[in-house]
Every structure is written in structure tokens, then in C-alpha cells.
Design an enzyme around this catalytic site. Structure first.
Site, PDB file in Angstrom:
ATOM      1  N   GLY A  19       0.818  -1.211   0.000  1.00 40.17           N
ATOM      2  CA  GLY A  19       0.000   0.000   0.000  1.00 40.17           C
ATOM      3  C   GLY A  19       0.848   1.256   0.000  1.00 40.17           C
ATOM      4  O   GLY A  19       1.971   1.267   0.500  1.00 40.17           O
ATOM      5  N   ARG A  80       1.155  -5.239  -5.336  1.00 43.00           N
ATOM      6  CA  ARG A  80       1.284  -6.282  -4.315  1.00 43.00           C
ATOM      7  C   ARG A  80       1.783  -7.588  -4.925  1.00 43.00           C
ATOM      8  O   ARG A  80       1.504  -8.668  -4.436  1.00 43.00           O
ATOM      9  CB  ARG A  80      -0.052  -6.488  -3.609  1.00 43.00           C
ATOM     10  CG  ARG A  80      -0.558  -5.241  -2.879  1.00 43.00           C
ATOM     11  CD  ARG A  80      -1.813  -5.531  -2.076  1.00 43.00           C
ATOM     12  NE  ARG A  80      -2.365  -4.324  -1.479  1.00 43.00           N
ATOM     13  CZ  ARG A  80      -1.976  -3.803  -0.322  1.00 43.00           C
ATOM     14  NH1 ARG A  80      -1.012  -4.376   0.359  1.00 43.00           N
ATOM     15  NH2 ARG A  80      -2.546  -2.722   0.162  1.00 43.00           N
ATOM     16  N   ASP A 111       4.974  -5.421   5.872  1.00 40.89           N
ATOM     17  CA  ASP A 111       5.221  -6.815   6.229  1.00 40.89           C
ATOM     18  C   ASP A 111       5.255  -7.738   5.021  1.00 40.89           C
ATOM     19  O   ASP A 111       6.157  -8.572   4.893  1.00 40.89           O
ATOM     20  CB  ASP A 111       4.144  -7.281   7.222  1.00 40.89           C
ATOM     21  CG  ASP A 111       4.322  -8.730   7.628  1.00 40.89           C
ATOM     22  OD1 ASP A 111       5.345  -9.041   8.270  1.00 40.89           O
ATOM     23  OD2 ASP A 111       3.449  -9.551   7.300  1.00 40.89           O
ATOM     24  N   THR A 133       4.852   1.562   6.836  1.00 37.15           N
ATOM     25  CA  THR A 133       3.460   1.186   7.021  1.00 37.15           C
ATOM     26  C   THR A 133       2.830   2.143   8.000  1.00 37.15           C
ATOM     27  O   THR A 133       3.425   2.473   9.031  1.00 37.15           O
ATOM     28  CB  THR A 133       3.289  -0.252   7.544  1.00 37.15           C
ATOM     29  OG1 THR A 133       1.930  -0.452   7.948  1.00 37.15           O
ATOM     30  CG2 THR A 133       4.194  -0.551   8.716  1.00 37.15           C
ATOM     31  N   ASP A 135       0.454   1.357   9.781  1.00 40.29           N
ATOM     32  CA  ASP A 135       0.018   0.547  10.913  1.00 40.29           C
ATOM     33  C   ASP A 135       1.066   0.443  12.018  1.00 40.29           C
ATOM     34  O   ASP A 135       0.753   0.044  13.141  1.00 40.29           O
ATOM     35  CB  ASP A 135      -0.341  -0.867  10.450  1.00 40.29           C
ATOM     36  CG  ASP A 135      -1.654  -0.913   9.685  1.00 40.29           C
ATOM     37  OD1 ASP A 135      -2.465   0.015   9.850  1.00 40.29           O
ATOM     38  OD2 ASP A 135      -1.857  -1.870   8.919  1.00 40.29           O
ATOM     39  N   ASP A 137       3.442  -1.757  12.443  1.00 44.93           N
ATOM     40  CA  ASP A 137       3.432  -3.126  12.959  1.00 44.93           C
ATOM     41  C   ASP A 137       4.673  -3.944  12.594  1.00 44.93           C
ATOM     42  O   ASP A 137       4.664  -5.172  12.712  1.00 44.93           O
ATOM     43  CB  ASP A 137       2.178  -3.863  12.469  1.00 44.93           C
ATOM     44  CG  ASP A 137       2.077  -3.939  10.952  1.00 44.93           C
ATOM     45  OD1 ASP A 137       2.976  -3.427  10.258  1.00 44.93           O
ATOM     46  OD2 ASP A 137       1.090  -4.527  10.458  1.00 44.93           O
ATOM     47  N   ARG A 179      -5.542  -3.523  10.597  1.00 47.99           N
ATOM     48  CA  ARG A 179      -6.044  -4.870  10.325  1.00 47.99           C
ATOM     49  C   ARG A 179      -5.770  -5.811  11.491  1.00 47.99           C
ATOM     50  O   ARG A 179      -6.655  -6.535  11.943  1.00 47.99           O
ATOM     51  CB  ARG A 179      -5.385  -5.404   9.052  1.00 47.99           C
ATOM     52  CG  ARG A 179      -5.756  -6.840   8.695  1.00 47.99           C
ATOM     53  CD  ARG A 179      -5.112  -7.254   7.386  1.00 47.99           C
ATOM     54  NE  ARG A 179      -5.554  -6.415   6.293  1.00 47.99           N
ATOM     55  CZ  ARG A 179      -6.700  -6.601   5.635  1.00 47.99           C
ATOM     56  NH1 ARG A 179      -7.509  -7.585   5.990  1.00 47.99           N
ATOM     57  NH2 ARG A 179      -7.038  -5.803   4.655  1.00 47.99           N
TER      58      ARG A 179
END
Length: 354
Positions: A19, A80, A111, A133, A135, A137, A179
Site C-alpha cells: 500500500g 502487491r 510486512d 506502514t 500501521d 506493525d 487490520r
């Protein structure tokens, strides 16, 4: 395309996968400019691993990266694509690396992209990873670039929603990205003064959420802000299996709106008008914050320095205020979930545990 290389120079290939994320262009710019110091020239690989399969590359010069620092997204495009999905594609990657004289790759991604980078590195291709990211993470780095921008956007949205919630005595549910981890929801929820924060790491029940918000109304507080991560789950209904047609090309669940579900349940349970705002891709679009621009720049320079040192199979990382590196293997072996102590802090300032 025909790519002319100056005699004696080594070539770095840089690609962005997964993304989009604020700060990607800052990394690209830093790789190009740091490369000058080590007599590297840089090839931009379009659309992630797909560009390396198709041989879709372009030389990146000082002119190419001029003015891109504040721009969101990525000038190289992204995809992706899994570089190891089939043997033929990986053979094309090997061929194009040799064809364009690529000495090493800088792989910028989250990731999924970095997991692929780890596997490609095991096949003998020299590369280094850069974590991105919203996120936050990725293990081994305190922060990933893009996270600060996303939190800033969500916090501003919560600030704006507070005024209408208070004016109309409503509950407003704000659904944010996340997510598998709740870093955005928890950090922005604390910063924005949310009254309840729901994250994937801690399953919730409607009874717990309703009890907490009802206590606010009984205390005379006639509005509430609830922040929920898209991957949050209700403990009282479990986690149902996700059919294939509800998954994306990477096998990830396509979320259908946990915020809307929560909003309807809260209105039914409490009898209070409830509205839902889903921020979606707004969180990862637009110009990066100053913090993310600087962090992304530091990561890009560090990636080039690793290549210059011949230290491959690594990912650059921020630990404390120092840029360091860790193995790609350790970076992707598990997701970095919310620190329980940070979660407890969030529950304390939102008025007590769940």
C-alpha cells in the site's frame, strides 16, 4: 527501456511495494542523493516487484527527485506482486537484475513486501529493506514512517468530530485502519480524547462498551467519541471464517465496516443517536508530516550506507533516536502489536478499563 550506465559506477535499484504511504518519496529522494556520495547511480523500478519482472525501470537523477519530498504516494507506483509466486517470474527478476547491472536493491515496504524481500535475499539477490506502514506493525523498529502522518490525520478528524458530537448530543464512532494491530486507533484515540478505544489485540463485548458509555451519560456527559480499528473483533460473537471472495489478492480480509456494526448496536443499546465516520484511505494519503519526512530520509540514507558496506539481507530501523539495522528475518517473523502498558494507559485516560 534502454538504460545507459556510466562506466565504473555501481547501480542501486529502488522499488516500493504494498500500500502507498506518506514518506515513500522522501526515501526515494534520499536513496538517490545519498547514492551520489558513494558513486552509485539509481534506477527506479516501477510498480514494485512487477516492474522488476517486466523490466520496467527508469534512471533516477537529481532532477527526477527534485520537489518530491513533500508529495504523498510514490512516484514509482506500487503493486502487491509476489516475486516468488512462480519460477518464471523469478527468473525474469534475475535476468533483469543482470541486464540492468543492478548491484543491489532497496526494497521499501511493509510486512508483505519485506517478507518477500527476505525470501528473495535467501535466493542470493543482494538487497536491503526499508520499513513503511501506517500501521506501525513492523518488529525491530520503534516507528515506521507513515505512522505519524496517519495519527495526525486521525487526531484532526477526532477533534473536528468532537464539536458535532457535543453540539447534537450524539455518539460518533470513528473507524480507522488497523487490520491486526491497534497502534493508530490507540495513539490517535488518546491524542484526540476519545471516550472508548477498541483494537484488534483486545476483543470487546457490546455489554462492556455500552456500560462504559452509559456511565458517561449518567454522569451528565451527553456525547461520546468511540475509536475502533477496522480489525477489532467482538468477543461475544467470535471471529467467523472469511470466505475467499471476501479476501484481496494477498489473502487479506476485505473489511465490510465494523464501525457501522458498532454504531447500530450502540444506538439500539443506549437509545442515543449514533453516527459513523470511516476514514479509510484518507489516513494514508497526502503530504507526510515533518517527522515522517525526516525519518524516511534517515532510512533512505542508512539503506545506501548498508549497500556501500555490503551488509545485505538487513532492514534499517529506528531504535531510540538511533538508526540501526536488523535482519529481515527478525523484522518479519512476527507483527509488532500494541504494548500492553500503552493500552492500559489508554484505558485509564478514557475513563477506566473497558
Amino acid at each position: 527501456m534502454n538504460v545507459r550506465r556510466e562506466e565504473g559506477l555501481k547501480t542501486i535499484g529502488v522499488l516500493t511495494g504494498g500500500g502507498d504511504c506518506p514518506g515513500l518519496n522522501a526515501v526515494i529522494r534520499a536513496v538517490v542523493r545519498a547514492g551520489f556520495a558513494y558513486d552509485f547511480e539509481t534506477l527506479g523500478i516501477r510498480n514494485g516487484w512487477l516492474g522488476l519482472i517486466d523490466g520496467d525501470v527508469e534512471p533516477l537523477t537529481d532532477f527526477s527527485v527534485s520537489g518530491i519530498l513533500p508529495k504523498g504516494g510514490t512516484i514509482l507506483g506500487t503493486s502487491r506482486t509476489n516475486p516468488l509466486a512462480n519460477t518464471a517470474d523469478f527468473q525474469k527478476i534475475q535476468h533483469n537484475i543482470k541486464k540492468y547491472g543492478i548491484h543491489a536493491l532497496v526494497v521499501i515496504g511493509g510486512d508483505g513486501t519485506l517478507s518477500a524481500a527476505r525470501d528473495v535475499a535467501k535466493q542470493g539477490i543482494p538487497l536491503v529493506g526499508v520499513p513503511k506502514t501506517i500501521d506501525n506493525d513492523i518488529s525491530g523498529t520503534d516507528v515506521t514512517f507513515g505512522f505519524d502522518t496517519a495519527v495526525s490525520i486521525v487526531t484532526e478528524a477526532i477533534d473536528r468530530l468532537h464539536t458535532t458530537a457535543e453540539s447534537h448530543h450524539r455518539i460518533i464512532v470513528v473507524e480507522v485502519m488497523g487490520r491486526n494491530v491497534g497502534w493508530i486507533a490507540l495513539t490517535a484515540g488518546i491524542a484526540g480524547g476519545a471516550d472508548a478505544i477498541l483494537i484488534p489485540e483486545v476483543h470487546f463485548t457490546m455489554d462492556e462498551v455500552c456500560r462504559k458509555l452509559r456511565a458517561r451519560y449518567e454522569a451528565g456527559k451527553k456525547f461520546s467519541i468511540v475509536v475502533i480499528a477496522e480489525g477489532a473483533h467482538r468477543e461475544d460473537i467470535g471471529v467467523p471464517p472469511v470466505p475467499e471472495h471476501d479476501r484481496d489478492e494477498c489473502g487479506h480480509e476485505k473489511f465490510v465496516g465494523v464501525g457501522n456494526m458498532l454504531g447500530k448496536e450502540l444506538e439500539r443499546c443506549l437509545g442515543v443517536e449514533t453516527r459513523v465516520t470511516t476514514l479509510g484511505h484518507v489516513q494514508r494519503g497526502g503530504s507526510p508530516t515533518a517527522y515522517d519526512r525526516v525519518l524516511a530520509t534517515r532510512f533512505g540514507v542508512a539503506a545506501v550506507e548498508l549497500i556501500h558496506a555490503g551488509d545485505f539481507g538487513k532492514m534499517v530501523a529506528l531504535q531510540g533516536n538511533r538508526i540501526t539495522s536488523i535482519t529481515l528475518e527478525s523484522a518479519v517473523q512476527q507483527l509488532k502489536t500494541v504494548d500492553p502498558a500503552f493500552y492500559e494507559l489508554g484505558m485509564m485516560v478514557t475513563g477506566g478499563k473497558k
